[in-house]
Design an enzyme around this catalytic site. Sequence first.
Site, PDB file in Angstrom:
ATOM      1  N   THR A  18       0.853  -1.193   0.000  1.00  0.00           N
ATOM      2  CA  THR A  18       0.000   0.000   0.000  1.00  0.00           C
ATOM      3  C   THR A  18       0.889   1.243   0.000  1.00  0.00           C
ATOM      4  OG1 THR A  18      -1.790  -1.147   1.134  1.00  0.00           O
ATOM      5  CG2 THR A  18      -1.754   1.261   1.325  1.00  0.00           C
ATOM      6  N   GLY A  60       5.494  -8.220   1.507  1.00  0.00           N
ATOM      7  CA  GLY A  60       6.070  -9.380   2.195  1.00  0.00           C
ATOM      8  C   GLY A  60       5.057 -10.446   2.567  1.00  0.00           C
ATOM      9  N   THR A  74      12.756   4.575  10.834  1.00  0.00           N
ATOM     10  CA  THR A  74      13.659   3.460  11.152  1.00  0.00           C
ATOM     11  C   THR A  74      13.176   2.180  10.470  1.00  0.00           C
ATOM     12  OG1 THR A  74      14.144   4.482  13.265  1.00  0.00           O
ATOM     13  CG2 THR A  74      14.675   2.141  13.058  1.00  0.00           C
ATOM     14  N   CYS A 113      -9.486  -7.186   0.727  1.00  0.00           N
ATOM     15  CA  CYS A 113      -9.040  -5.821   1.017  1.00  0.00           C
ATOM     16  C   CYS A 113     -10.206  -4.844   1.030  1.00  0.00           C
ATOM     17  CB  CYS A 113      -8.036  -5.350  -0.025  1.00  0.00           C
ATOM     18  SG  CYS A 113      -6.625  -6.408  -0.110  1.00  0.00           S
TER      19      CYS A 113
HETATM   20  N1  PMP Z   1      -1.806  -4.725  -4.259  1.00  0.00           N
HETATM   21  C1  PMP Z   1      -2.401  -5.918  -4.390  1.00  0.00           C
HETATM   22  C2  PMP Z   1      -2.649  -6.468  -5.753  1.00  0.00           C
HETATM   23  C3  PMP Z   1      -2.788  -6.632  -3.257  1.00  0.00           C
HETATM   24  O1  PMP Z   1      -3.398  -7.817  -3.387  1.00  0.00           O
HETATM   25  C4  PMP Z   1      -2.524  -6.080  -1.979  1.00  0.00           C
HETATM   26  C5  PMP Z   1      -2.918  -6.818  -0.714  1.00  0.00           C
HETATM   27  N2  PMP Z   1      -4.273  -7.110  -0.624  1.00  0.00           N
HETATM   28  C6  PMP Z   1      -1.894  -4.831  -1.895  1.00  0.00           C
HETATM   29  C7  PMP Z   1      -1.551  -4.183  -3.055  1.00  0.00           C
HETATM   30  C8  PMP Z   1      -1.593  -4.177  -0.579  1.00  0.00           C
HETATM   31  O2  PMP Z   1      -0.504  -4.815   0.047  1.00  0.00           O
HETATM   32  P1  PMP Z   1      -0.169  -4.566   1.586  1.00  0.00           P
HETATM   33  O3  PMP Z   1      -1.135  -5.415   2.365  1.00  0.00           O
HETATM   34  O4  PMP Z   1       1.251  -5.040   1.731  1.00  0.00           O
HETATM   35  O5  PMP Z   1      -0.307  -3.117   1.866  1.00  0.00           O
END
Ligand code: PMP
Length: 375
Positions: free
Chosen positions: A71, A201, A238, A323
Amino acid sequence: MFIYLDNASTTKPCAEAVQSAVAAMTENFGNPSSLHRVGLDAQIAVDNARKIIADSIGADSSNIFFTSGATESNNLALRGICSAYGRKRRKIVASSVEHASVEETLSALEKSGFEVVRVSPESDGKFYSADFLNACDDNTVMITMMYVNNETGYILPIKETFQAVKRKYPDIITHTDCVQAYMKIPFKANALNADLISLSGHKIHAVKGTGVLYIKKGVRVIPVMTGGKQEKGIRSGTESVPLICAFGSAVEKYNPTIKERYQAVSALKSRLLANISAIDGISVNSAEDASPYIINISMGKRSEIMLHFLESKGIYVSSGSACSKGQQSGVLSEFGVSDKNADSALRISITAETTESELDEFVKILREGMATLRG
Ligand code: PMP
């Protein structure tokens, strides 16, 4: 019973990742910015992980910047490029199926005066590079396209598109969100023609709260976060040494077997689809040539009802995209899925560790749900 089929939301950290995180919290706990030995040891650990991740995408360590997750990487990529190059060139071209971390950032940039052109799939549900190229012009500052869609597993034609865009408009910056492709589909930064790549990660058996932004040499990104100038000033704050070490260890573990795991997961997907096709009333929303790691189906019952039924039997899947916290993202309708089918969509996301018997059990319970649950 515990059958976890929601790996596109997050994965279980592997033992190696946990071990390195614990080591960085118990033994190697220094601040990489400290000038003494304890700090230096932490810096060495961070740079070791940086090198492993750089190697995995054919990059140099100097191109890899750690963030708190994809994100943040996506925010940094879009906002950082628009700040650096967007004074005169005010247009951004994007796919219409981006993850919320890209889409919401695009909306924010739109509010601040950028024009965003969202390219949709054609009526056959496929994306074509010519459509992206046609959307670009001399006023375009950047193009952003995810590699693998997180809801359906659809693989976007980023290689061809970025190559065509760079050939015609060398100044346009190319960014790709590779979260659902990394460690699943082999790729190298240069071969993708990508100036910026976002990675996360926790989707690859490392730990939540860490990500990477790859920045090609010579591409300027204005930082979003200001402060102590860590990560060469691109991302102050950090470094999370434990999470970064875990990230490096997971990549070290999984990078050598990407192709073998792809084959194993493809076989699992075929078996699952064959078994599902024997149940009446289920349609598949994922294209045949989509990433085998993500399988999106519609089954005529409200997603949440089936999701909780499966949960009551110890099986964990996702409705649409996790998400979006239960809200429809509109991505399925972009791919031509009807509203009714989007309301009853389930996302099953697997790994090479998923077993045939787990998938068979899932199908058995799904069949039970289809017979007993009301629409
Ligand atoms: N991009 C995609 C295509 C994802 O599937 C996700 C996680 N759902 C993210 C971005 C966001 O990743 P993070 O949880 O590491 O912020």
